[in-house]
Design an enzyme around this catalytic site. Sequence first.
Site, short mmCIF file in Angstrom:
data_model
loop_
_atom_site.label_atom_id
_atom_site.label_comp_id
_atom_site.label_asym_id
_atom_site.label_seq_id
_atom_site.Cartn_x
_atom_site.Cartn_y
_atom_site.Cartn_z
N LYS A 15 -10.79 6.64 0.90
CA LYS A 15 -9.90 7.61 0.23
C LYS A 15 -8.70 6.94 -0.42
O LYS A 15 -8.42 7.17 -1.60
CB LYS A 15 -9.36 8.66 1.22
CG LYS A 15 -10.32 9.48 1.95
CD LYS A 15 -9.62 10.47 2.87
CE LYS A 15 -8.80 9.85 3.95
NZ LYS A 15 -9.52 9.13 5.00
N HIS A 52 -2.25 -1.56 3.45
CA HIS A 52 -1.98 -0.66 2.32
C HIS A 52 -0.95 -1.29 1.38
O HIS A 52 -1.10 -1.24 0.16
CB HIS A 52 -1.46 0.69 2.82
CG HIS A 52 -2.52 1.61 3.29
ND1 HIS A 52 -2.79 2.80 2.68
CD2 HIS A 52 -3.38 1.54 4.34
CE1 HIS A 52 -3.77 3.42 3.31
NE2 HIS A 52 -4.14 2.67 4.33
N ARG A 56 -1.25 -2.58 -2.96
CA ARG A 56 -0.49 -1.91 -4.02
C ARG A 56 0.16 -2.92 -4.97
O ARG A 56 0.70 -3.93 -4.52
CB ARG A 56 0.60 -1.02 -3.42
CG ARG A 56 0.05 0.14 -2.63
CD ARG A 56 1.11 1.18 -2.37
NE ARG A 56 2.22 0.74 -1.56
CZ ARG A 56 2.31 0.93 -0.25
NH1 ARG A 56 1.34 1.52 0.41
NH2 ARG A 56 3.37 0.53 0.40
#
Length: 183
Positions: A15, A52, A56
Amino acid sequence: MRQLILVTGPARSGKSEWAEALAKEMEGPVVYVATSSGNDQDAEWQRRLRSHQIRRPQTWKTLEIPIALPTALDQATLGTCLLIDSLGTWLANVLEQENEHWQQTSEALIYSLNHSPATVILVAEETGWGVIPAYPSGRLFRDRLGTLVRQIGNIADAVYLVGAGYALNLKVLGTPVPASDAL
């Protein structure tokens, strides 16, 4: 042109990666809205947060907004893309609210999602596909999240279901379920 995009699916399905790929395609600045804060006492959680962060782009701004999500949506600017990860974590932060207060909170979120000038990519977990939670708080979380995801899906421009590393746009492939009085 502003959009509301919902990305949902089970744990470890891809996701967040799909939402990040969508955000990279957007014109204008991207603001990553983390609905959790770091916890120095939980090394595994810190590793997840770090993975995460590493994915990015450095050009993305990061905000930690554990509770005031509607306010962040209201204050966003036209041309910005907000990538919110995740709805379930935000819900966990406000789960203790009594039903009347929760109703106001969820209505404020839906209103802000509908009226934010920014493009919003919202990551949400799917719960309730398996065992019924044994505890009232687990059932409350499952029911509130399921209802909220459905409400957001109804107003979203695109709804992606991600499973096993593949994304399906349910607005293109699916048929809407008739609305219920319970929503």
